[in-house]
Scaffold this motif. Structure first.
Motif, PDB file in Angstrom:
ATOM      1  N   LEU A 340      15.653  14.359  -2.222  1.00 46.35           N
ATOM      2  CA  LEU A 340      15.182  13.634  -3.395  1.00 46.35           C
ATOM      3  C   LEU A 340      16.199  12.582  -3.825  1.00 46.35           C
ATOM      4  O   LEU A 340      15.825  11.449  -4.163  1.00 46.35           O
ATOM      5  CB  LEU A 340      14.917  14.625  -4.531  1.00 46.35           C
ATOM      6  CG  LEU A 340      14.401  14.028  -5.849  1.00 46.35           C
ATOM      7  CD1 LEU A 340      13.078  13.302  -5.618  1.00 46.35           C
ATOM      8  CD2 LEU A 340      14.229  15.136  -6.888  1.00 46.35           C
ATOM      9  N   ASP A 341      17.459  12.923  -3.783  1.00 46.85           N
ATOM     10  CA  ASP A 341      18.498  11.951  -4.130  1.00 46.85           C
ATOM     11  C   ASP A 341      18.475  10.773  -3.168  1.00 46.85           C
ATOM     12  O   ASP A 341      18.625   9.611  -3.590  1.00 46.85           O
ATOM     13  CB  ASP A 341      19.872  12.625  -4.102  1.00 46.85           C
ATOM     14  CG  ASP A 341      20.046  13.630  -5.235  1.00 46.85           C
ATOM     15  OD1 ASP A 341      19.272  13.530  -6.220  1.00 46.85           O
ATOM     16  OD2 ASP A 341      20.912  14.527  -5.119  1.00 46.85           O
ATOM     17  N   ARG A 342      18.279  11.085  -1.878  1.00 48.89           N
ATOM     18  CA  ARG A 342      18.227   9.988  -0.922  1.00 48.89           C
ATOM     19  C   ARG A 342      17.006   9.100  -1.175  1.00 48.89           C
ATOM     20  O   ARG A 342      17.068   7.862  -1.051  1.00 48.89           O
ATOM     21  CB  ARG A 342      18.183  10.550   0.499  1.00 48.89           C
ATOM     22  CG  ARG A 342      19.512  11.149   0.949  1.00 48.89           C
ATOM     23  CD  ARG A 342      19.511  11.403   2.444  1.00 48.89           C
ATOM     24  NE  ARG A 342      18.562  12.440   2.827  1.00 48.89           N
ATOM     25  CZ  ARG A 342      18.852  13.734   2.885  1.00 48.89           C
ATOM     26  NH1 ARG A 342      20.081  14.148   2.579  1.00 48.89           N
ATOM     27  NH2 ARG A 342      17.945  14.611   3.232  1.00 48.89           N
ATOM     28  N   ALA A 343      15.882   9.716  -1.579  1.00 45.31           N
ATOM     29  CA  ALA A 343      14.688   8.922  -1.888  1.00 45.31           C
ATOM     30  C   ALA A 343      14.913   8.024  -3.098  1.00 45.31           C
ATOM     31  O   ALA A 343      14.479   6.861  -3.129  1.00 45.31           O
ATOM     32  CB  ALA A 343      13.502   9.853  -2.130  1.00 45.31           C
ATOM     33  N   ARG A 344      15.572   8.539  -4.114  1.00 45.48           N
ATOM     34  CA  ARG A 344      15.892   7.732  -5.296  1.00 45.48           C
ATOM     35  C   ARG A 344      16.778   6.555  -4.921  1.00 45.48           C
ATOM     36  O   ARG A 344      16.560   5.418  -5.377  1.00 45.48           O
ATOM     37  CB  ARG A 344      16.583   8.597  -6.342  1.00 45.48           C
ATOM     38  CG  ARG A 344      15.650   9.552  -7.062  1.00 45.48           C
ATOM     39  CD  ARG A 344      16.450  10.480  -7.952  1.00 45.48           C
ATOM     40  NE  ARG A 344      15.551  11.357  -8.710  1.00 45.48           N
ATOM     41  CZ  ARG A 344      15.978  12.372  -9.450  1.00 45.48           C
ATOM     42  NH1 ARG A 344      17.284  12.645  -9.527  1.00 45.48           N
ATOM     43  NH2 ARG A 344      15.103  13.117 -10.104  1.00 45.48           N
ATOM     44  N   ALA A 345      17.783   6.841  -4.101  1.00 44.59           N
ATOM     45  CA  ALA A 345      18.682   5.772  -3.687  1.00 44.59           C
ATOM     46  C   ALA A 345      17.924   4.700  -2.903  1.00 44.59           C
ATOM     47  O   ALA A 345      18.141   3.498  -3.115  1.00 44.59           O
ATOM     48  CB  ALA A 345      19.820   6.344  -2.840  1.00 44.59           C
ATOM     49  N   ARG A 346      17.016   5.135  -1.991  1.00 44.46           N
ATOM     50  CA  ARG A 346      16.249   4.144  -1.245  1.00 44.46           C
ATOM     51  C   ARG A 346      15.358   3.322  -2.172  1.00 44.46           C
ATOM     52  O   ARG A 346      15.153   2.124  -1.969  1.00 44.46           O
ATOM     53  CB  ARG A 346      15.402   4.846  -0.188  1.00 44.46           C
ATOM     54  CG  ARG A 346      16.210   5.372   0.990  1.00 44.46           C
ATOM     55  CD  ARG A 346      15.299   5.710   2.166  1.00 44.46           C
ATOM     56  NE  ARG A 346      14.314   6.737   1.841  1.00 44.46           N
ATOM     57  CZ  ARG A 346      14.533   8.036   1.977  1.00 44.46           C
ATOM     58  NH1 ARG A 346      15.710   8.471   2.424  1.00 44.46           N
ATOM     59  NH2 ARG A 346      13.597   8.903   1.677  1.00 44.46           N
ATOM     60  N   LEU A 347      14.810   3.961  -3.232  1.00 43.11           N
ATOM     61  CA  LEU A 347      13.951   3.254  -4.179  1.00 43.11           C
ATOM     62  C   LEU A 347      14.737   2.186  -4.946  1.00 43.11           C
ATOM     63  O   LEU A 347      14.284   1.043  -5.106  1.00 43.11           O
ATOM     64  CB  LEU A 347      13.320   4.253  -5.145  1.00 43.11           C
ATOM     65  CG  LEU A 347      12.370   3.675  -6.198  1.00 43.11           C
ATOM     66  CD1 LEU A 347      11.195   2.955  -5.540  1.00 43.11           C
ATOM     67  CD2 LEU A 347      11.873   4.781  -7.126  1.00 43.11           C
ATOM     68  N   ARG A 348      15.915   2.563  -5.413  1.00 41.44           N
ATOM     69  CA  ARG A 348      16.742   1.591  -6.135  1.00 41.44           C
ATOM     70  C   ARG A 348      17.132   0.439  -5.232  1.00 41.44           C
ATOM     71  O   ARG A 348      17.108  -0.723  -5.627  1.00 41.44           O
ATOM     72  CB  ARG A 348      17.980   2.290  -6.693  1.00 41.44           C
ATOM     73  CG  ARG A 348      17.697   3.164  -7.915  1.00 41.44           C
ATOM     74  CD  ARG A 348      18.992   3.562  -8.600  1.00 41.44           C
ATOM     75  NE  ARG A 348      19.817   4.418  -7.769  1.00 41.44           N
ATOM     76  CZ  ARG A 348      19.764   5.740  -7.793  1.00 41.44           C
ATOM     77  NH1 ARG A 348      18.905   6.345  -8.628  1.00 41.44           N
ATOM     78  NH2 ARG A 348      20.537   6.451  -7.010  1.00 41.44           N
ATOM     79  N   GLU A 349      17.451   0.768  -3.996  1.00 42.20           N
ATOM     80  CA  GLU A 349      17.832  -0.287  -3.062  1.00 42.20           C
ATOM     81  C   GLU A 349      16.663  -1.207  -2.768  1.00 42.20           C
ATOM     82  O   GLU A 349      16.820  -2.434  -2.691  1.00 42.20           O
ATOM     83  CB  GLU A 349      18.339   0.333  -1.756  1.00 42.20           C
ATOM     84  CG  GLU A 349      18.756  -0.659  -0.711  1.00 42.20           C
ATOM     85  CD  GLU A 349      19.946  -1.514  -1.139  1.00 42.20           C
ATOM     86  OE1 GLU A 349      20.162  -2.573  -0.501  1.00 42.20           O
ATOM     87  OE2 GLU A 349      20.666  -1.119  -2.074  1.00 42.20           O
ATOM     88  N   ALA A 350      15.488  -0.645  -2.669  1.00 39.89           N
ATOM     89  CA  ALA A 350      14.306  -1.472  -2.427  1.00 39.89           C
ATOM     90  C   ALA A 350      14.045  -2.394  -3.606  1.00 39.89           C
ATOM     91  O   ALA A 350      13.709  -3.583  -3.440  1.00 39.89           O
ATOM     92  CB  ALA A 350      13.095  -0.585  -2.168  1.00 39.89           C
ATOM     93  N   ALA A 351      14.188  -1.906  -4.835  1.00 40.37           N
ATOM     94  CA  ALA A 351      13.995  -2.747  -6.026  1.00 40.37           C
ATOM     95  C   ALA A 351      15.018  -3.859  -6.066  1.00 40.37           C
ATOM     96  O   ALA A 351      14.702  -5.023  -6.391  1.00 40.37           O
ATOM     97  CB  ALA A 351      14.079  -1.882  -7.286  1.00 40.37           C
ATOM     98  N   ARG A 352      16.250  -3.500  -5.721  1.00 42.68           N
ATOM     99  CA  ARG A 352      17.304  -4.533  -5.732  1.00 42.68           C
ATOM    100  C   ARG A 352      17.022  -5.629  -4.719  1.00 42.68           C
ATOM    101  O   ARG A 352      17.186  -6.811  -4.986  1.00 42.68           O
ATOM    102  CB  ARG A 352      18.657  -3.876  -5.448  1.00 42.68           C
ATOM    103  CG  ARG A 352      19.841  -4.825  -5.597  1.00 42.68           C
ATOM    104  CD  ARG A 352      21.087  -4.181  -5.056  1.00 42.68           C
ATOM    105  NE  ARG A 352      20.972  -3.952  -3.606  1.00 42.68           N
ATOM    106  CZ  ARG A 352      21.104  -4.924  -2.696  1.00 42.68           C
ATOM    107  NH1 ARG A 352      21.327  -6.172  -3.069  1.00 42.68           N
ATOM    108  NH2 ARG A 352      20.987  -4.643  -1.427  1.00 42.68           N
ATOM    109  N   VAL A 353      16.561  -5.183  -3.561  1.00 40.77           N
ATOM    110  CA  VAL A 353      16.274  -6.168  -2.508  1.00 40.77           C
ATOM    111  C   VAL A 353      15.132  -7.080  -2.934  1.00 40.77           C
ATOM    112  O   VAL A 353      15.189  -8.291  -2.724  1.00 40.77           O
ATOM    113  CB  VAL A 353      15.948  -5.432  -1.188  1.00 40.77           C
ATOM    114  CG1 VAL A 353      15.401  -6.392  -0.153  1.00 40.77           C
ATOM    115  CG2 VAL A 353      17.205  -4.764  -0.666  1.00 40.77           C
TER     116      VAL A 353
END
Length: 476
Positions: A340-353
């Protein structure tokens, strides 16, 4: 007596040559030389006597180093010298002996050195057996042509026969040899004697009736043994009769023929399901050896014990492997949290991108706008830019809200399947000490047992005072 009268006295008229033209006139003396006379007599013998069969008793047998045999055939009234050359003697199936009656096929010959009449033997066989052998071979060929001796008809012997019907003479050695061997090999052997004559003119009928009687009394699992000791071909001839052979073939249970010795073969041997060289060999073929079966049973027990031990060892290894594959639920929960933490991190990274890409597009648009600087387009662009600026935060907020709801749903689902969540609803884990075994039923503990109670947080040590198999809502 003149020569013509001498020849006519010795030979029939049909064997004598016609009188030659140069024969001496009547009243004149004809003088023969010895060799000429021998030659004339030999010619007359060859003409009058083609190869002939002669029967008689062998006497004065001589066997010199040359390998030829010289002997005399005699009967009550006369004797005849005979010679059997080595080449012909090598082809005989037997050897002539003094006192034995034989049949000889050969040519009559006058031996010039002594003037003796002799028989040059081409073939010989024991007297009395030739006709029997011919009858034997003829019957054998006829029954074989009918399929009576086919291997496909042969039936296997049972490993442990229930009863053995022994068709033989109760006073012969074959009966005693068979019974003695059977008792030595297999003491529980059940032998039923079916008495019969085994020699003489009445023997074939007796043997047929005995075989029929045994077949009527037999049932599956039984065996019939036809036995007799050794003897001459005349002694064993009852077992070469057609009625005995057909009775053997018609028997409903397997038949073992044990007639004579190893060199003796009878028609019954070919019709039987199995031939044994002697009655003793028949007992060995029919009855198992008890000691051998005991050894085999011991070997099978050892093999079975070894196989069971190997299976248990393999099962133990399999159980150990399954234990090693079992995992702690808390470890799985930790892995889900990390995912779940990895999914959150990927989500934040996707928003930033995505924000970065939008900013880059906006900067490029500004540069293009500044480069062209059209007022109207600038105003339009400014309006569009303001619209985009207003929509972008809302769209980003919507997207982030959707991602957050999805994340919260995943977290709620993960929390629902967590054992700790179950404990949070008021349930507890109870284990019995000191074995650390989980208590699922009140029958699994007894008064005085120590327990450890695991609520959502902390633990409680307790001691059993009393147990009951009733649920709390049930009336005692």
């Amino acid at each position: 007596m003149d020569d013509d009268l001498l020849l006519r006295a010795l030979f029939p008229p049909s064997a004598l040559p016609e009188t030659p033209e140069d024969a001496a006139a009547p009243g004149e003396r004809r003088v023969w030389r010895v060799a000429e006379l021998h030659h004339a007599v030999q010619g007359a013998l060859d003409a009058a006597f083609p190869p002939v069969w002669v029967e008689g008793e062998v006497s004065n047998l001589r066997a010199p180093a040359s390998g030829h045999l010289y002997f005399t055939l005699k009967d009550e009234a006369a004797s005849l010298r005979c010679v059997l050359f080595r080449a012909q003697g090598a082809r005989l199936a037997f050897r002539p002996e003094d006192g034995r009656h034989i049949l000889c096929l050969g040519r009559l010959n006058v031996y010039p050195a002594r003037g003796d009449l002799q028989l040059v033997v081409e073939y010989a066989e024991p007297a009395g057996e030739g006709a029997l052998r011919l009858a034997f071979e003829q019957l054998k060929r006829r029954l074989a042509a009918e399929g009576l001796f086919d291997e496909a008809r042969k039936r296997p012997l049972p490993a442990f026969p229930d009863r053995v019907f022994l068709v033989t003479s109760p006073t012969g050695a074959a009966f005693h040899d068979f019974v003695r061997t059977a008792r030595a090999r297999f003491r529980p052997a059940r032998i039923v004697l079916v008495p019969s004559r085994v020699q003489g003119a009445e023997a074939p009928g007796d043997l047929r009736r005995a075989l029929e009687l045994a077949g009527e009394a037999a049932r599956p699992g039984d065996v019939v043994v036809l036995a007799r000791g050794g003897g001459s071909i005349e002694d064993l001839w009852a077992f070469n009769s057609e009625e005995v052979a057909r009775a053997v073939a018609a028997c409903p249970v397997p038949v073992v023929s044990a007639v004579g010795h190893e060199i003796d073969f009878t028609i019954a041997d070919f019709a039987a399901d199995r031939r044994a060289a002697t009655p003793t060999a028949a007992a060995e073929a029919v009855f198992p050896e008890a000691a051998q079966w005991r050894r085999r049973l011991t070997d099978l027990q050892k093999h079975l014990a070894g196989a069971a031990a190997r299976r248990l060892a393999a099962a133990g290894r399999g159980l150990d492997a399954l234990k090693g594959r079992l995992r702690d639920p808390r470890r799985r929960l930790l892995e889900h949290r990390l995912a779940l933490d990895r999914a959150r991190a990927r989500l934040r990274e996707a928003a930033r991108v995505r924000l970065s890409a939008a900013s880059d597009r906006l900067a490029r648009a500004r540069r293009r706008l500044e480069a062209t600087d059209p007022s109207g387009r600038v105003r339009e662009a400014r309006v569009a830019l303001r619209g985009l600026a207003l929509r972008l935060p809302r769209a980003l907020a919507v997207a982030l809200a959707a991602r957050r709801r999805r994340l919260e749903d995943l977290a709620a689902h993960l929390e629902a399947v967590s054992p700790l969540a179950v404990l949070g609803r008021g349930y507890s884990l109870v284990v019995r000490l000191p074995e650390e075994t989980l208590v699922r039923d009140a029958a699994g503990v007894a008064p005085g047992d120590r327990l450890r109670i695991r609520p959502q947080r902390g633990q409680i040590l307790a001691k059993v005072l009393e147990t009951s198999d009733k649920d709390p809502g049930e009336t005692p």
